[in-house]
Design an enzyme around this catalytic site. Structure first.
Site, mmCIF file in Angstrom:
data_model
loop_
_atom_site.group_PDB
_atom_site.id
_atom_site.type_symbol
_atom_site.label_atom_id
_atom_site.label_comp_id
_atom_site.label_asym_id
_atom_site.label_seq_id
_atom_site.Cartn_x
_atom_site.Cartn_y
_atom_site.Cartn_z
ATOM 1 N N LEU A 53 -0.248 -0.223 14.128
ATOM 2 C CA LEU A 53 0.620 -0.294 15.318
ATOM 3 C C LEU A 53 0.681 1.047 16.034
ATOM 4 O O LEU A 53 1.578 1.270 16.854
ATOM 5 C CB LEU A 53 2.038 -0.722 14.896
ATOM 6 N N ALA A 54 -0.249 1.943 15.708
ATOM 7 C CA ALA A 54 -0.192 3.304 16.257
ATOM 8 C C ALA A 54 1.219 3.871 16.057
ATOM 9 O O ALA A 54 1.851 4.346 16.998
ATOM 10 C CB ALA A 54 -0.630 3.333 17.722
ATOM 11 N N GLU A 96 8.481 -10.032 12.035
ATOM 12 C CA GLU A 96 7.654 -10.059 13.258
ATOM 13 C C GLU A 96 6.178 -9.792 12.929
ATOM 14 O O GLU A 96 5.283 -10.421 13.480
ATOM 15 C CB GLU A 96 8.148 -8.990 14.249
ATOM 16 N N ASN A 97 5.957 -8.865 12.016
ATOM 17 C CA ASN A 97 4.578 -8.489 11.700
ATOM 18 C C ASN A 97 3.847 -9.601 10.950
ATOM 19 O O ASN A 97 2.658 -9.847 11.183
ATOM 20 C CB ASN A 97 4.558 -7.166 10.921
ATOM 21 N N TYR A 128 3.454 9.850 -0.830
ATOM 22 C CA TYR A 128 4.390 9.314 0.174
ATOM 23 C C TYR A 128 5.839 9.551 -0.259
ATOM 24 O O TYR A 128 6.198 9.301 -1.415
ATOM 25 C CB TYR A 128 4.180 7.807 0.392
ATOM 26 N N ASP A 165 0.828 -1.211 0.000
ATOM 27 C CA ASP A 165 0.000 0.000 0.000
ATOM 28 C C ASP A 165 0.861 1.260 0.000
ATOM 29 O O ASP A 165 1.578 1.531 0.957
ATOM 30 C CB ASP A 165 -0.906 0.009 1.242
ATOM 31 N N LYS A 172 7.947 -0.880 22.116
ATOM 32 C CA LYS A 172 9.332 -0.399 22.254
ATOM 33 C C LYS A 172 9.439 0.967 22.912
ATOM 34 O O LYS A 172 10.535 1.423 23.205
ATOM 35 C CB LYS A 172 10.041 -0.407 20.896
HETATM 36 P P1 NAP Z 1 2.057 1.649 11.662
HETATM 37 O O1 NAP Z 1 1.937 0.471 10.778
HETATM 38 O O2 NAP Z 1 1.137 1.797 12.800
HETATM 39 O O3 NAP Z 1 3.532 1.755 12.238
HETATM 40 C C1 NAP Z 1 4.623 1.505 11.405
HETATM 41 C C2 NAP Z 1 5.914 1.852 12.119
HETATM 42 O O4 NAP Z 1 6.044 1.112 13.335
HETATM 43 C C3 NAP Z 1 7.114 1.446 11.295
HETATM 44 O O5 NAP Z 1 7.420 2.421 10.357
HETATM 45 C C4 NAP Z 1 8.176 1.237 12.342
HETATM 46 O O6 NAP Z 1 8.678 2.519 12.715
HETATM 47 C C5 NAP Z 1 7.370 0.665 13.505
HETATM 48 N N1 NAP Z 1 7.337 -0.813 13.463
HETATM 49 C C6 NAP Z 1 6.730 -1.600 12.536
HETATM 50 N N2 NAP Z 1 6.894 -2.905 12.821
HETATM 51 C C7 NAP Z 1 7.594 -2.940 13.966
HETATM 52 C C8 NAP Z 1 8.088 -4.005 14.757
HETATM 53 N N3 NAP Z 1 7.865 -5.280 14.424
HETATM 54 N N4 NAP Z 1 8.788 -3.695 15.885
HETATM 55 C C9 NAP Z 1 9.025 -2.404 16.235
HETATM 56 N N5 NAP Z 1 8.595 -1.356 15.500
HETATM 57 C C10 NAP Z 1 7.883 -1.615 14.375
HETATM 58 O O7 NAP Z 1 1.932 3.008 10.810
HETATM 59 P P2 NAP Z 1 1.961 3.305 9.260
HETATM 60 O O8 NAP Z 1 3.058 2.595 8.554
HETATM 61 O O9 NAP Z 1 1.935 4.774 9.105
HETATM 62 O O10 NAP Z 1 0.574 2.741 8.747
HETATM 63 C C11 NAP Z 1 0.502 1.599 7.914
HETATM 64 C C12 NAP Z 1 0.269 1.995 6.477
HETATM 65 O O11 NAP Z 1 -1.016 2.602 6.348
HETATM 66 C C13 NAP Z 1 1.222 3.065 5.920
HETATM 67 O O12 NAP Z 1 2.496 2.575 5.619
HETATM 68 C C14 NAP Z 1 0.432 3.545 4.740
HETATM 69 O O13 NAP Z 1 0.559 2.641 3.658
HETATM 70 C C15 NAP Z 1 -0.983 3.537 5.286
HETATM 71 N N6 NAP Z 1 -1.450 4.846 5.790
HETATM 72 C C16 NAP Z 1 -2.531 5.405 5.192
HETATM 73 C C17 NAP Z 1 -3.023 6.616 5.613
HETATM 74 C C18 NAP Z 1 -4.206 7.193 4.907
HETATM 75 O O14 NAP Z 1 -4.537 8.379 5.106
HETATM 76 N N7 NAP Z 1 -4.881 6.421 4.092
HETATM 77 C C19 NAP Z 1 -2.443 7.286 6.697
HETATM 78 C C20 NAP Z 1 -1.352 6.674 7.319
HETATM 79 C C21 NAP Z 1 -0.871 5.466 6.856
HETATM 80 P P3 NAP Z 1 10.163 2.840 13.184
HETATM 81 O O15 NAP Z 1 11.043 1.668 12.841
HETATM 82 O O16 NAP Z 1 10.503 4.052 12.404
HETATM 83 O O17 NAP Z 1 10.051 3.120 14.641
#
Ligand code: NAP
Length: 314
Positions: free
Chosen positions: A206-207, A289-290, A53, A48, A214
């Site tokens: 994952l907020a 892990e995910n 981005y 996605d 962590k």
């Molecule tokens: P998320 O999935 O809640 O968090 C991702 C972040 O968490 C990673 O970048 C990493 O950050 C950390 N992380 C991930 N797996 C981990 C693990 N196993 N252990 C420790 N830390 C971990 O947030 P998101 O990536 O923003 O959201 C998911 C996706 O949703 C996005 O990539 C995007 O494609 C989409 N999105 C869409 C919108 C929209 O408006 N439609 C808005 C936001 C996001 P660090 O390593 O940097 O700490």
């Protein structure tokens, strides 16, 4: 890896997807390739991204990392956000949709987009105009399926009724913020999507990494993490309320020999209306892990127990 169809469509996606908003923003082309390749090895098929981005680099880096393997995956991208100066470089008008799709195809290095999502509602453009343009793109073979993101429940209903009465392709997915700290969409959007047969793609599952466990109360966010990089915006996530919920979720996880990350992803994957959990990652180990976490299905009793932990403080 389990594969589920998105909404009422016949489009199967891996229950562990990959969010790509770090590409070109937090990680470079090489690091992106490492993350994407590990995801491919583990059976992830949903990627996605969005035109905005990484200042448009996410699509480029993703396309380059996928290479020939692009044909084996589902590429989801989005339009509406600003990609240049002025009113013609944003929004959901027919004019911009037709420009935006060409630019995304070029950056991704592909002839088609599997899931083309309206990133945000554009209240200045009639939904009929946007859906007609998207329907044309499907007929032209440039787009396979369409979805929405950040829509209110009524906007989903309006779009599906417009599609129905005008004989346009319907939306198959709705992307929205949804995680154990923010369950607001369960009130209106989830029931609307169930009734109108859209799959829910939760973002910030994952907020932003908080639900990996962590970040610790009273301690500075570890260096190099997203919430450290975000500064004051990150501090909002590191609130007393969120740490209280995290603590309770950690106890729930420990009692089952799991981690809080397993709970965050496994809980989402346990909802049949969620076809895929698109957590983002900055390292291949995070993808591992995910993907592992997305294997867990909670029992109905465990889901009720989670309700007691998370709804209580909502
Ligand atoms: P998320 O999935 O809640 O968090 C991702 C972040 O968490 C990673 O970048 C990493 O950050 C950390 N992380 C991930 N797996 C981990 C693990 N196993 N252990 C420790 N830390 C971990 O947030 P998101 O990536 O923003 O959201 C998911 C996706 O949703 C996005 O990539 C995007 O494609 C989409 N999105 C869409 C919108 C929209 O408006 N439609 C808005 C936001 C996001 P660090 O390593 O940097 O700490």
């Amino acid at each position: 890896m389990e594969y589920r169809n998105v909404g009422r469509s016949g489009l199967p996606v891996s229950v562990a997807g990959l969010g790509c908003n770090n590409f070109g923003m937090r990680i470079d082309k090489e690091q992106t390739a490492a993350v994407v390749h590990r995801a491919l090895e583990l059976g992830v098929t949903l990627f996605d991204t969005a035109d905005i981005y990484g200042g448009t680099r996410s699509e480029e880096f993703l396309g380059a990392a996928l290479g020939d393997r692009r044909k084996n995956v589902v590429v989801a991208t989005k339009f509406v956000g600003p990609v240049g100066e002025g009113p013609l470089n944003r929004g959901a008008s027919r004019r911009h949709v037709f420009d935006a799709v060409e630019n995304s195809l070029r950056r991704l290095g592909t002839d088609w987009i599997d899931l083309y999502q309206i990133h945000f509602p554009d209240v200045t453009t009639p939904i009929e105009e946007t859906l007609r343009a998207l329907d044309d793109l499907v007929k032209q073979g440039k787009v396979r399926y369409i979805g929405c993101s950040n829509f209110a429940a009524w906007q989903v209903v309006e779009a599906q009724w417009t599609a129905r009465t005008e004989h346009f392709v319907p939306l198959i997915s709705a992307q929205s913020e949804y995680n154990l700290l923010n369950r607001r969409i369960e009130r209106e959007l989830v029931p609307a999507c169930q009734e109108y047969e859209l799959g829910i793609l939760p973002y910030f599952p994952l907020a932003s990494g908080f639900l990996s466990g962590k970040y610790r109360p009273g301690e500075k966010p570890p260096e190099g993490t997203r919430l450290a990089a975000w500064g004051p915006r990150g501090e909002e996530v590191l609130s007393e309320r969120n740490f209280a919920i995290l603590g309770a979720l950690e106890q729930f996880a420990e009692a089952r020999g799991k981690t809080v990350l397993d709970v965050a992803i496994g809980w989402l994957a346990s909802h049949p209306y969620v076809p895929s959990v698109i957590a983002g990652a900055t390292k291949p180990e995070q993808v591992e892990e995910n993907v592992k976490a997305a294997e867990w299905r909670l029992t109905p009793e465990e889901v009720s127990e989670i309700d007691g932990i998370t709804s209580r403080r909502d």
